[in-house]
Write a protein that holds these residues in place. Structure first.
Motif, PDB file in Angstrom:
ATOM      1  N   TRP A 407      17.917 123.875  39.779  1.00  0.00           N
ATOM      2  CA  TRP A 407      18.005 122.871  38.720  1.00  0.00           C
ATOM      3  C   TRP A 407      18.526 121.540  39.257  1.00  0.00           C
ATOM      4  N   LEU A 408      19.561 121.614  40.089  1.00  0.00           N
ATOM      5  CA  LEU A 408      20.108 120.379  40.640  1.00  0.00           C
ATOM      6  C   LEU A 408      19.104 119.676  41.550  1.00  0.00           C
ATOM      7  N   VAL A 409      18.380 120.438  42.366  1.00  0.00           N
ATOM      8  CA  VAL A 409      17.424 119.840  43.292  1.00  0.00           C
ATOM      9  C   VAL A 409      16.278 119.175  42.528  1.00  0.00           C
ATOM     10  N   THR A 410      15.676 119.899  41.565  1.00  0.00           N
ATOM     11  CA  THR A 410      14.560 119.316  40.821  1.00  0.00           C
ATOM     12  C   THR A 410      15.015 118.108  40.000  1.00  0.00           C
ATOM     13  N   THR A 411      16.206 118.194  39.414  1.00  0.00           N
ATOM     14  CA  THR A 411      16.720 117.051  38.651  1.00  0.00           C
ATOM     15  C   THR A 411      16.984 115.855  39.562  1.00  0.00           C
ATOM     16  N   ALA A 412      17.574 116.127  40.728  1.00  0.00           N
ATOM     17  CA  ALA A 412      17.863 115.036  41.666  1.00  0.00           C
ATOM     18  C   ALA A 412      16.573 114.404  42.191  1.00  0.00           C
ATOM     19  N   VAL A 413      15.564 115.224  42.459  1.00  0.00           N
ATOM     20  CA  VAL A 413      14.290 114.717  42.963  1.00  0.00           C
ATOM     21  C   VAL A 413      13.654 113.762  41.956  1.00  0.00           C
ATOM     22  N   LEU A 414      13.596 114.195  40.692  1.00  0.00           N
ATOM     23  CA  LEU A 414      12.976 113.354  39.673  1.00  0.00           C
ATOM     24  C   LEU A 414      13.837 112.133  39.352  1.00  0.00           C
ATOM     25  N   ALA A 415      15.158 112.301  39.394  1.00  0.00           N
ATOM     26  CA  ALA A 415      16.037 111.160  39.162  1.00  0.00           C
ATOM     27  C   ALA A 415      15.873 110.129  40.286  1.00  0.00           C
ATOM     28  N   PHE A 416      15.736 110.594  41.516  1.00  0.00           N
ATOM     29  CA  PHE A 416      15.517 109.690  42.645  1.00  0.00           C
ATOM     30  C   PHE A 416      14.190 108.950  42.491  1.00  0.00           C
ATOM     31  N   ALA A 417      13.158 109.685  42.078  1.00  0.00           N
ATOM     32  CA  ALA A 417      11.855 109.048  41.870  1.00  0.00           C
ATOM     33  C   ALA A 417      11.940 107.987  40.788  1.00  0.00           C
ATOM     34  N   ALA A 418      12.627 108.299  39.683  1.00  0.00           N
ATOM     35  CA  ALA A 418      12.783 107.320  38.607  1.00  0.00           C
ATOM     36  C   ALA A 418      13.562 106.099  39.093  1.00  0.00           C
ATOM     37  N   PHE A 419      14.585 106.344  39.903  1.00  0.00           N
ATOM     38  CA  PHE A 419      15.370 105.233  40.454  1.00  0.00           C
ATOM     39  C   PHE A 419      14.500 104.318  41.310  1.00  0.00           C
ATOM     40  N   LYS A 420      13.645 104.907  42.137  1.00  0.00           N
ATOM     41  CA  LYS A 420      12.769 104.092  42.986  1.00  0.00           C
ATOM     42  C   LYS A 420      11.788 103.276  42.151  1.00  0.00           C
ATOM     43  N   VAL A 421      11.307 103.875  41.062  1.00  0.00           N
ATOM     44  CA  VAL A 421      10.390 103.135  40.186  1.00  0.00           C
ATOM     45  C   VAL A 421      11.103 101.938  39.572  1.00  0.00           C
ATOM     46  N   PHE A 422      12.304 102.149  39.052  1.00  0.00           N
ATOM     47  CA  PHE A 422      13.047 101.048  38.436  1.00  0.00           C
ATOM     48  C   PHE A 422      13.433  99.996  39.472  1.00  0.00           C
ATOM     49  N   GLN A 423      13.784 100.461  40.663  1.00  0.00           N
ATOM     50  CA  GLN A 423      14.164  99.518  41.715  1.00  0.00           C
ATOM     51  C   GLN A 423      13.015  98.574  42.054  1.00  0.00           C
ATOM     52  N   ARG A 424      11.806  99.127  42.208  1.00  0.00           N
ATOM     53  CA  ARG A 424      10.661  98.303  42.560  1.00  0.00           C
ATOM     54  C   ARG A 424      10.181  97.477  41.360  1.00  0.00           C
ATOM     55  N   ALA A 425      10.340  98.021  40.172  1.00  0.00           N
ATOM     56  CA  ALA A 425       9.947  97.256  38.987  1.00  0.00           C
ATOM     57  C   ALA A 425      10.837  96.033  38.805  1.00  0.00           C
ATOM     58  N   LEU A 426      12.148  96.213  38.984  1.00  0.00           N
ATOM     59  CA  LEU A 426      13.070  95.077  38.848  1.00  0.00           C
ATOM     60  C   LEU A 426      12.814  94.029  39.918  1.00  0.00           C
ATOM     61  N   ARG A 427      12.531  94.493  41.138  1.00  0.00           N
ATOM     62  CA  ARG A 427      12.232  93.544  42.204  1.00  0.00           C
ATOM     63  C   ARG A 427      10.953  92.769  41.893  1.00  0.00           C
ATOM     64  N   SER A 428       9.964  93.480  41.335  1.00  0.00           N
ATOM     65  CA  SER A 428       8.701  92.835  40.983  1.00  0.00           C
ATOM     66  C   SER A 428       8.918  91.806  39.880  1.00  0.00           C
ATOM     67  N   LYS A 429       9.785  92.115  38.925  1.00  0.00           N
ATOM     68  CA  LYS A 429      10.072  91.157  37.857  1.00  0.00           C
ATOM     69  C   LYS A 429      10.724  89.892  38.409  1.00  0.00           C
ATOM     70  N   GLN A 430      11.611  90.073  39.375  1.00  0.00           N
ATOM     71  CA  GLN A 430      12.287  88.926  39.958  1.00  0.00           C
ATOM     72  C   GLN A 430      11.314  88.037  40.740  1.00  0.00           C
ATOM     73  N   GLN A 431      10.397  88.668  41.458  1.00  0.00           N
ATOM     74  CA  GLN A 431       9.505  87.914  42.328  1.00  0.00           C
ATOM     75  C   GLN A 431       8.235  87.450  41.628  1.00  0.00           C
ATOM     76  N   HIS A 432       7.737  88.226  40.670  1.00  0.00           N
ATOM     77  CA  HIS A 432       6.433  87.925  40.079  1.00  0.00           C
ATOM     78  C   HIS A 432       6.467  87.852  38.554  1.00  0.00           C
ATOM     79  N   ASN A 433       7.651  87.990  37.971  1.00  0.00           N
ATOM     80  CA  ASN A 433       7.811  87.868  36.534  1.00  0.00           C
ATOM     81  C   ASN A 433       7.137  88.992  35.753  1.00  0.00           C
ATOM     82  N   THR A 434       6.774  90.055  36.419  1.00  0.00           N
ATOM     83  CA  THR A 434       6.205  91.222  35.744  1.00  0.00           C
ATOM     84  C   THR A 434       6.359  92.448  36.627  1.00  0.00           C
ATOM     85  N   ALA A 435       6.661  93.588  35.999  1.00  0.00           N
ATOM     86  CA  ALA A 435       6.806  94.830  36.768  1.00  0.00           C
ATOM     87  C   ALA A 435       5.464  95.365  37.222  1.00  0.00           C
ATOM     88  N   ALA A 436       4.400  94.971  36.544  1.00  0.00           N
ATOM     89  CA  ALA A 436       3.082  95.524  36.848  1.00  0.00           C
ATOM     90  C   ALA A 436       2.586  95.137  38.232  1.00  0.00           C
TER      91      ALA A 436
END
Length: 670
Positions: A407-436
Motif C-alpha cells: 500500500w505504501l509503495v503504490t501510494t508513494a508511486v502515484l503520489a510521486f507521479a502526481a507531484f511530477k505532473v504538478f511540478q511541470r504544470a506549474l513550470r509551464s504556467k510560469q514560462q508559457h502562461n498555460t499548463a497545456a
C-alpha cells in the motif's frame, strides 16, 4: 444462526406449500437458519441445516442438528416472502407431523440424520414453472415459534431458498476481463500507429468500463446485507479487484501463511458439517464459528471470497499474488515487444510513424518503469481495499508487512507521479502562461506521466488529485468499516455525492461524450450507495421495498454495464477497421492541440513556434496567445525540434509499451 426441532416441520411446510412461489431449476434448496431481524432469542441454536427438493422425483430431504432450550407445547407460524411480498402464511402444530420428539418440545440436543420424504403430485403441481427459471430469486421462509398457551413468541428463524440458478457465471467474468484487456491493448497499438486522438478516446472508454466494474465490485465487498440479485451480479465483477479463484494461488497462499506463523482458516472444510450463511442483516461476524458449534455467518469481503471458494485467510494473498501475476504477464509482453521492435527496426512497414517509433533506440529501463507506473494506477483500488483490510485480519505477521509495504509503495508511486505532473504544470504556467504547453507538447512528460491526466481537459489536469483521494478514502471505508454496515453505507454515500457533484460541476474530462459517460457513471454509483443504505435497514423499511430495490439495482447496473460495453466495442471497431480512425472524433475542446509539434520538417516547426510567439493564426485557423503571454522559442526548443524522431507527438493514453523520450539516443531526421 439458530433453530430448533420444529425446524423440520417448518421446512416441510415451507418446501411443501411455500415453494410454489419460490424459484428453482431442477431443484429447490435452503441452507442455514438465522435469527430474524430484530430477534435476539437464542433458545434454539442450529449447527447445520440443509434442505433440498428435487422435482424430478418429487422428493425432499432435510438434514439438521442443533440444540433446543424450549420445553412445552408449541406451534409454528410459517411465512413465505418472495421479494419481500408475503406470498404464504400458515400456522401448524408440530404434533400434526406425527413427530413425537417435537410434541411436546423438549430441551434436548437435536442430531437428526437426513430425513427424506416423497411429496404428492398435488403438492408439486402447485409450484409454478417460473420457480425453476428465475435466477437468484429472493425467497425467504420465516418461522416463528410460539407457545400454545398465551401465544408468546419464543424465537424467529428464517432461511433463504434458491434454485441453483444465478446470474453469477465465471464465463461472464472472463468475458468482461478479456474485453477490458483488449481495449487497453488496442489503444496501445493504435497509439504506436500514430492515431493519437483515437488512442486517447479508446483508452478512456476502456478505463471507464473498468472503473465502473470496479465500483460495482466494491459494492459487493461492503458488509451490508444485500438481496441475492445484488450479491450475484456484483460477484461477476470481483476479478477486477483481484478475487480470482485458482488452485495454484490457493496452495501458495496457504503454504505462505503457515510458513510465516499464521493459521489458515478452514471454513470451506467446515461447510461440510455446518451451514454457511452468506448474508445477514445484523450481528457480529463469526470467524471462529466452527469452534463454537454455530453456523458460520459471512458478509462483506469474506462473503465475496467464500462465494469464489477462496478461504477467508487466503483472500488478501490471492489479490496480492494476482496483481503480481498480471504484472509478470505484462512484463513478458513488454519483453516480446522489445524483441519484435528490434527485428522490425531493420525493415520498413506501411506506416511511416511506426517506422519512426520502431527506429528509436529503446530504453528498456524507462519502459519497465513507466509500465509499473501504469499497472500501479490500474491496480490501486484493489490494493487500497485488500491491503488495508488485511491490517484488521492479521492472518500472519509476514502478510501484514506485505500489505503495509504494498500500500505504501503504490501510494508513494502515484503520489510521486502526481507531484511530477504538478511540478511541470506549474513550470509551464510560469514560462508559457498555460499548463497545456508542457503537459501536452513535451513527449518526456506525456509519455511518463500522461496516464494520470491525458483524459482530463488541459485546464483541469489537477482533477487527478481528487480522484486519487477518492480512491484512498473509499478503500479505507470498505476495509475498516466491515463490522459497521450502517456507518459504512452512510460514509460511502457522502463520498459518492461529493464525487458526483465535483464531476458534474467541473466536467473535467476531455470531451462532451466523455463527461456524459463519467457523470452518468457517478450518478449510478451514487444511487448504488443509496440502495446500500436502504439494504442496511437503517430506515426499517418493509421487506417488499428491499426486494424491489434489489431488482432495480440489478437492472440499472446491468443495463449501464451493457451500454459501456457497447461503447467500448464500437470504439475498438472504429480503431481496428477504419483507415482514418481519428476522423471519427472531434478535435478536443481544450488548447492542448495548440501546442502540438507541426507535421512538417524542422524549419516549419520553428516557424510555428514563431507564430505562437507573435500571436498569429496557423494554417488551420487556430488562434494563439499573444506574445506577451507566451515566451519566444528558446535554443532548447529549436534543438529539440531538430532532433524529434517523428513529426507529431504520439499520445500514449495508457500505453503498456511507451515510446522512448531520451533525445540523446534519437536518430536525427533525414
Amino acid at each position: 444462526m439458530h433453530l430448533n426441532g420444529t425446524c423440520f416441520g417448518a421446512l416441510l411446510l415451507i418446501l411443501l406449500q411455500g415453494l410454489q412461489l419460490v424459484e428453482a431449476e431442477n431443484l429447490l434448496q435452503a441452507s442455514g437458519l438465522t435469527q430474524c431481524s430484530g430477534s435476539n432469542s437464542h433458545q434454539v441454536t442450529v449447527n447445520n441445516f440443509k434442505a433440498i427438493f428435487t422435482p424430478s422425483n418429487n422428493s425432499i430431504s432435510i438434514d439438521f442438528d442443533g440444540f433446543s432450550e424450549v420445553a412445552g407445547d408449541v406451534f409454528i407460524d410459517v411465512d413465505l416472502l418472495v421479494y419481500g411480498y408475503k406470498a404464504l402464511t400458515k400456522t401448524f402444530d408440530p404434533c400434526s407431523l406425527d413427530l413425537s420428539v417435537f410434541c411436546p418440545m423438549k430441551a434436548i440436543e437435536l442430531e437428526i440424520p437426513t430425513i427424506s420424504q416423497t411429496l404428492g403430485d398435488k403438492v408439486v403441481s402447485q409450484i409454478p414453472s417460473v420457480a425453476y427459471t428465475i435466477p437468484d430469486i429472493d425467497a425467504v421462509i420465516r418461522l416463528r415459534l410460539k407457545y400454545k398457551n398465551g401465544g408468546q413468541q419464543i424465537t424467529c428463524l428464517e432461511t433463504r431458498i434458491t434454485n441453483g440458478k444465478s446470474v453469477y457465471q465465471s464465463g461472464v467474468a472472463w468475458a468482461l476481463a478479456v474485453i477490458t484487456g483488449l481495449g487497453l491493448v488496442t489503444s496501445t497499438v493504435i497509439s504506436l500507429l500514430g492515431h493519437s486522438n483515437t488512442a486517447v478516446h479508446l483508452a478512456f472508454r476502456s478505463l471507464a468500463f473498468l472503473g465502473f466494474i470496479q465500483a460495482q465490485a466494491m459494492v459487493g465487498m461492503t458488509s451490508v446485507r444485500m438481496p441475492p440479485f445484488v450479491q450475484a451480479w456484483t460477484q461477476n465483477m470481483q476479478w477486477s479487484l483481484g478475487i480470482v479463484r485458482s488452485n495454484a494461488l490457493q496452495t501458495i497462499a496457504t503454504w505462505f501463511q503457515r510458513a510465516t506463523g499464521g493459521t489458515p482458516s478452514s471454513i470451506m472444510l467446515a461447510s461440510r458439517t455446518m451451514s454457511l450463511v452468506l448474508q445477514k442483516r445484523s450481528g457480529v461476524l463469526h470467524r471462529r464459528a466452527a469452534e463454537k458449534g454455530r453456523q458460520i455467518i459471512l458478509r462483506g469481503i469474506e462473503r465475496v471470497g467464500i462465494r469464489d471458494s477462496i478461504e477467508v485467510s487466503n483472500i488478501f494473498m490471492t489479490g496480492y499474488l494476482f496483481f503480481y501475476f498480471v504484472t509478470t504477464i505484462v512484463i513478458i509482453c513488454v519483453g516480446i515487444f522489445l524483441l519484435i521492435r528490434k527485428v522490425l527496426a531493420k525493415k520498413q512497414t506501411a506506416y511511416p510513424k511506426l517506422n519512426s517509433a520502431i527506429g528509436v533506440a529503446a530504453d528498456w529501463k524507462m519502459i519497465l518503469r513507466n509500465t509499473f507506473f501504469r499497472l500501479a494506477c490500474i491496480g490501486y483500488p484493489q490494493m487500497c481495499i485488500l491491503c488495508l483490510w488485511e491490517l484488521t485480519r492479521r492472518d500472519s505477521a509476514a502478510e501484514v508487512v506485505l500489505a503495509i509495504t504494498m500500500w505504501l509503495v503504490t501510494t508513494a508511486v502515484l503520489a510521486f507521479a502526481a507531484f511530477k505532473v504538478f511540478q511541470r504544470a506549474l513550470r509551464s504556467k510560469q514560462q508559457h502562461n498555460t499548463a497545456a504547453y508542457t503537459l501536452y507538447s513535451d513527449p518526456a512528460t506525456l509519455n511518463q506521466w500522461g496516464f494520470l491526466y491525458i483524459y482530463y481537459r488541459a485546464p483541469v489536469y489537477f482533477f487527478l488529485v481528487p480522484s486519487m483521494v477518492y480512491t484512498i478514502v473509499k478503500g479505507m471505508v470498505i476495509a475498516f468499516a466491515q463490522p459497521s454496515p450502517v456507518a459504512q453505507s452512510i460514509v460511502l454515500l457522502i463520498l459518492e455525492l461529493i464525487m458526483m457533484l465535483a464531476t458534474a460541476i467541473i466536467k473535467p474530462f476531455m470531451s462532451k461524450a466523455a463527461n456524459v459517460v463519467a457523470i452518468t457513471a457517478t450518478v449510478i454509483t451514487t444511487l448504488n450507495t443509496i440502495f446500500l443504505l436502504v439494504f442496511s435497514d437503517v430506515f426499517d423499511q418493509p421487506d417488499l421495498m428491499t426486494g424491489i430495490l434489489g431488482v432495480i439495482f440489478f437492472i440499472l447496473n446491468a443495463v449501464f454495464t451493457l451500454i459501456l460495453l457497447i461503447y467500448l466495442l464500437v470504439g475498438m471497431f472504429y480503431a481496428i477497421f477504419s483507415k482514418t480512425p481519428d476522423t471519427k472524433y472531434r478535435p478536443l475542446a481544450d488548447d492542448r492541440n495548440s501546442f502540438r509539434w507541426s507535421r512538417t520538417p524542422a524549419t516549419t516547426e520553428l516557424s510555428s513556434l514563431e507564430k505562437i510567439a507573435r500571436g498569429e493564426e496557423d494554417t488551420e485557423g487556430h488562434s494563439y496567445p499573444p506574445r506577451v503571454a507566451t515566451a519566444p522559442p528558446s535554443d532548447e526548443d529549436v534543438s529539440m525540434a531538430a532532433r524529434r524522431p517523428y513529426n507529431d507527438v504520439v499520445d500514449p493514453s495508457l500505453p503498456l509499451f511507451p515510446t522512448n523520450t531520451s533525445y540523446e539516443r534519437v536518430r536525427p531526421l533525414s
